[in-house]
Structure formats: C-alpha cells, structure tokens
Write a protein that holds these residues in place. Structure first.
Motif, PDB file in Angstrom:
ATOM      1  N   ALA A   1       0.838  -1.196   0.000  1.00 24.92           N
ATOM      2  CA  ALA A   1       0.000   0.000   0.000  1.00 24.92           C
ATOM      3  C   ALA A   1       0.872   1.244   0.000  1.00 24.92           C
ATOM      4  CB  ALA A   1      -0.904   0.012   1.229  1.00 24.92           C
ATOM      5  N   ALA A   2       0.499   2.209  -0.839  1.00 25.95           N
ATOM      6  CA  ALA A   2       1.158   3.515  -0.760  1.00 25.95           C
ATOM      7  C   ALA A   2       0.832   4.096   0.620  1.00 25.95           C
ATOM      8  CB  ALA A   2       0.655   4.420  -1.875  1.00 25.95           C
ATOM      9  N   PRO A   3       1.771   4.822   1.238  1.00 24.99           N
ATOM     10  CA  PRO A   3       1.582   5.236   2.633  1.00 24.99           C
ATOM     11  C   PRO A   3       0.587   6.374   2.869  1.00 24.99           C
ATOM     12  CG  PRO A   3       3.700   5.989   1.811  1.00 24.99           C
ATOM     13  CD  PRO A   3       3.102   5.141   0.734  1.00 24.99           C
ATOM     14  N   SER A   4       0.334   7.214   1.876  1.00 23.60           N
ATOM     15  CA  SER A   4      -0.542   8.365   2.122  1.00 23.60           C
ATOM     16  C   SER A   4      -1.758   8.321   1.210  1.00 23.60           C
ATOM     17  CB  SER A   4       0.220   9.675   1.893  1.00 23.60           C
ATOM     18  OG  SER A   4       0.393   9.904   0.502  1.00 23.60           O
ATOM     19  N   LEU A   5      -2.776   9.072   1.597  1.00 19.57           N
ATOM     20  CA  LEU A   5      -3.997   9.154   0.801  1.00 19.57           C
ATOM     21  C   LEU A   5      -3.700   9.693  -0.595  1.00 19.57           C
ATOM     22  CD1 LEU A   5      -7.063   9.008   0.430  1.00 19.57           C
ATOM     23  CD2 LEU A   5      -7.187  11.287   1.451  1.00 19.57           C
ATOM     24  N   VAL A   6      -2.888  10.728  -0.695  1.00 18.13           N
ATOM     25  CA  VAL A   6      -2.571  11.318  -2.001  1.00 18.13           C
ATOM     26  C   VAL A   6      -1.858  10.294  -2.883  1.00 18.13           C
ATOM     27  CG1 VAL A   6      -1.216  13.102  -3.179  1.00 18.13           C
ATOM     28  CG2 VAL A   6      -2.559  13.693  -1.157  1.00 18.13           C
ATOM     29  N   GLU A   7      -0.908   9.572  -2.327  1.00 18.42           N
ATOM     30  CA  GLU A   7      -0.187   8.564  -3.115  1.00 18.42           C
ATOM     31  C   GLU A   7      -1.116   7.418  -3.532  1.00 18.42           C
ATOM     32  OE1 GLU A   7       3.464   7.387  -1.162  1.00 18.42           O
ATOM     33  OE2 GLU A   7       3.870   9.469  -0.641  1.00 18.42           O
ATOM     34  N   GLN A   8      -2.033   7.025  -2.645  1.00 16.88           N
ATOM     35  CA  GLN A   8      -2.985   5.976  -3.010  1.00 16.88           C
ATOM     36  C   GLN A   8      -3.940   6.469  -4.091  1.00 16.88           C
ATOM     37  OE1 GLN A   8      -4.968   3.578  -0.129  1.00 16.88           O
ATOM     38  NE2 GLN A   8      -3.142   3.339   1.151  1.00 16.88           N
ATOM     39  N   CYS A   9      -4.366   7.718  -3.993  1.00 19.06           N
ATOM     40  CA  CYS A   9      -5.241   8.295  -5.011  1.00 19.06           C
ATOM     41  C   CYS A   9      -4.528   8.326  -6.356  1.00 19.06           C
ATOM     42  CB  CYS A   9      -5.686   9.695  -4.585  1.00 19.06           C
ATOM     43  SG  CYS A   9      -6.881  10.460  -5.698  1.00 19.06           S
ATOM     44  N   ARG A  10      -3.279   8.752  -6.367  1.00 19.71           N
ATOM     45  CA  ARG A  10      -2.489   8.799  -7.604  1.00 19.71           C
ATOM     46  C   ARG A  10      -2.371   7.399  -8.220  1.00 19.71           C
ATOM     47  NH1 ARG A  10       1.029  12.613  -8.805  1.00 19.71           N
ATOM     48  NH2 ARG A  10       1.491  13.064  -6.624  1.00 19.71           N
ATOM     49  N   ALA A  11      -2.045   6.404  -7.392  1.00 16.28           N
ATOM     50  CA  ALA A  11      -1.888   5.039  -7.886  1.00 16.28           C
ATOM     51  C   ALA A  11      -3.207   4.500  -8.448  1.00 16.28           C
ATOM     52  CB  ALA A  11      -1.373   4.128  -6.763  1.00 16.28           C
ATOM     53  N   ALA A  12      -4.308   4.778  -7.767  1.00 11.49           N
ATOM     54  CA  ALA A  12      -5.620   4.309  -8.231  1.00 11.49           C
ATOM     55  C   ALA A  12      -5.991   4.969  -9.560  1.00 11.49           C
ATOM     56  CB  ALA A  12      -6.678   4.593  -7.173  1.00 11.49           C
ATOM     57  N   LEU A  13      -5.720   6.262  -9.688  1.00 14.32           N
ATOM     58  CA  LEU A  13      -6.015   6.964 -10.942  1.00 14.32           C
ATOM     59  C   LEU A  13      -5.154   6.419 -12.083  1.00 14.32           C
ATOM     60  CD1 LEU A  13      -6.370  10.594  -9.562  1.00 14.32           C
ATOM     61  CD2 LEU A  13      -8.216   9.172 -10.510  1.00 14.32           C
ATOM     62  N   GLU A  14      -3.895   6.124 -11.797  1.00 12.86           N
ATOM     63  CA  GLU A  14      -3.014   5.559 -12.822  1.00 12.86           C
ATOM     64  C   GLU A  14      -3.511   4.189 -13.273  1.00 12.86           C
ATOM     65  OE1 GLU A  14       0.877   5.705 -11.023  1.00 12.86           O
ATOM     66  OE2 GLU A  14       1.065   7.866 -11.373  1.00 12.86           O
ATOM     67  N   GLN A  15      -3.934   3.365 -12.324  1.00 13.37           N
ATOM     68  CA  GLN A  15      -4.500   2.056 -12.676  1.00 13.37           C
ATOM     69  C   GLN A  15      -5.745   2.234 -13.540  1.00 13.37           C
ATOM     70  OE1 GLN A  15      -5.310  -0.455  -9.240  1.00 13.37           O
ATOM     71  NE2 GLN A  15      -3.530   0.389  -8.202  1.00 13.37           N
ATOM     72  N   GLY A  16      -6.581   3.194 -13.149  1.00 16.19           N
ATOM     73  CA  GLY A  16      -7.801   3.446 -13.910  1.00 16.19           C
ATOM     74  C   GLY A  16      -7.505   3.894 -15.331  1.00 16.19           C
ATOM     75  N   ALA A  17      -6.532   4.779 -15.488  1.00 17.06           N
ATOM     76  CA  ALA A  17      -6.169   5.255 -16.826  1.00 17.06           C
ATOM     77  C   ALA A  17      -5.671   4.100 -17.690  1.00 17.06           C
ATOM     78  CB  ALA A  17      -5.103   6.347 -16.722  1.00 17.06           C
ATOM     79  N   GLU A  18      -4.881   3.205 -17.102  1.00 20.81           N
ATOM     80  CA  GLU A  18      -4.379   2.044 -17.849  1.00 20.81           C
ATOM     81  C   GLU A  18      -5.520   1.129 -18.282  1.00 20.81           C
ATOM     82  OE1 GLU A  18      -1.465   0.112 -15.385  1.00 20.81           O
ATOM     83  OE2 GLU A  18      -0.187   1.895 -15.334  1.00 20.81           O
ATOM     84  N   ARG A  19      -6.445   0.869 -17.383  1.00 22.05           N
ATOM     85  CA  ARG A  19      -7.555  -0.025 -17.715  1.00 22.05           C
ATOM     86  C   ARG A  19      -8.495   0.605 -18.734  1.00 22.05           C
ATOM     87  NH1 ARG A  19      -9.313  -2.404 -12.005  1.00 22.05           N
ATOM     88  NH2 ARG A  19     -11.080  -3.165 -13.204  1.00 22.05           N
ATOM     89  N   LEU A  20      -8.710   1.912 -18.643  1.00 23.93           N
ATOM     90  CA  LEU A  20      -9.538   2.588 -19.646  1.00 23.93           C
ATOM     91  C   LEU A  20      -8.866   2.550 -21.011  1.00 23.93           C
ATOM     92  CD1 LEU A  20     -10.850   5.690 -17.693  1.00 23.93           C
ATOM     93  CD2 LEU A  20     -12.215   3.771 -18.547  1.00 23.93           C
ATOM     94  N   GLU A  21      -7.553   2.760 -21.032  1.00 32.65           N
ATOM     95  CA  GLU A  21      -6.818   2.722 -22.303  1.00 32.65           C
ATOM     96  C   GLU A  21      -6.968   1.357 -22.976  1.00 32.65           C
ATOM     97  OE1 GLU A  21      -2.237   3.087 -23.867  1.00 32.65           O
ATOM     98  OE2 GLU A  21      -2.807   4.237 -22.089  1.00 32.65           O
ATOM     99  N   GLN A  22      -6.949   0.304 -22.189  1.00 31.94           N
ATOM    100  CA  GLN A  22      -7.133  -1.039 -22.741  1.00 31.94           C
ATOM    101  C   GLN A  22      -8.508  -1.186 -23.402  1.00 31.94           C
ATOM    102  OE1 GLN A  22      -6.484  -3.585 -19.360  1.00 31.94           O
ATOM    103  NE2 GLN A  22      -4.267  -3.234 -19.364  1.00 31.94           N
ATOM    104  N   ALA A  23      -9.480  -0.405 -22.935  1.00 35.70           N
ATOM    105  CA  ALA A  23     -10.836  -0.451 -23.494  1.00 35.70           C
ATOM    106  C   ALA A  23     -11.047   0.619 -24.566  1.00 35.70           C
ATOM    107  CB  ALA A  23     -11.860  -0.282 -22.374  1.00 35.70           C
ATOM    108  N   GLY A  24      -9.972   1.362 -24.909  1.00 35.20           N
ATOM    109  CA  GLY A  24     -10.076   2.369 -25.960  1.00 35.20           C
ATOM    110  C   GLY A  24     -10.584   3.721 -25.498  1.00 35.20           C
ATOM    111  N   HIS A  25     -10.423   4.025 -24.207  1.00 37.10           N
ATOM    112  CA  HIS A  25     -10.897   5.296 -23.648  1.00 37.10           C
ATOM    113  C   HIS A  25      -9.760   6.026 -22.938  1.00 37.10           C
ATOM    114  CE1 HIS A  25     -15.185   4.712 -24.356  1.00 37.10           C
ATOM    115  NE2 HIS A  25     -15.004   3.444 -24.042  1.00 37.10           N
TER     116      HIS A  25
END
Length: 106
Positions: A21-45
């Motif tokens: 786990a990333a240690p802070s809320l901001v770092e966890q938010c950043r990691a979650a957004l990055e994961q989301g962007a990767e998964r959306l890109e795989q779906a063409g978005h």
C-alpha cells in the motif's frame, strides 16, 4: 464514442503486483487513478471520457489534497462525482477506492 458502458472498479492504492500500500492518501489516489487510466486505455478510452467517478473512503479529512491530481487526471472532463463514506475495506491499509464509469451522462 463507444456504445457500451464501461465500469472500472476496485481501483486502490494497493500495488496489484506486490500488494504493498502507498503510505498516504494522495499517493494511493495517484496510484488508483493511474491504474484506472491504464484499464480505460485497454478499453479504448481516456480519463477525459469518464462520465461518473465514485470515491469510497473511510475518512475524508485529507481528500482536498487529492484535488490537483483529479484536475490533472480528468483534464477538461468534468465527471459527475459521488463520495461515499464506508466503514472500512477488506484490506485495512486501503485509504481510498475509486470507481470510474464511461457511458452516457445521466
């Protein structure tokens, strides 16, 4: 624009490959957004295609510190936003979980 609705769920700040786990809320938010962007890109978005975002949190005290990340992630897109307070997560190290939806604006 794609006809189907896309739902990307369970985006957290927990590294899916190592379980750390990333240690802070901001770092966890950043990691979650990055994961989301990767998964959306795989779906063409992109993140700018997101029409709705749901944030699940136990405690919202540090959430305003995430706002610059959200502005950067969604760019000109302004998705409808829901913030849900939850009693906890399966992994107690999780500080935030994000769900992204692409589809017609409701």
């Amino acid at each position: 624009m794609h006809a189907e609705d896309i739902h990307v769920r369970q985006l957290t700040g927990i590294d899916p490959s190592g379980g750390q786990a990333a240690p802070s809320l901001v770092e966890q938010c950043r990691a979650a957004l990055e994961q989301g962007a990767e998964r959306l890109e795989q779906a063409g978005h992109t993140m700018e295609d997101v029409t709705r975002v749901v944030f699940l949190m136990r405690d919202t005290d540090g959430f305003p510190a995430c706002f610059p990340l959200l502005r950067e992630a969604f760019g000109a897109g302004r998705p409808a936003t829901t913030l849900r307070l939850v009693p906890g997560f399966a992994d107690p190290a999780t500080l935030i979980e994000i769900e992204l939806m692409v589809g017609p604006a409701e």
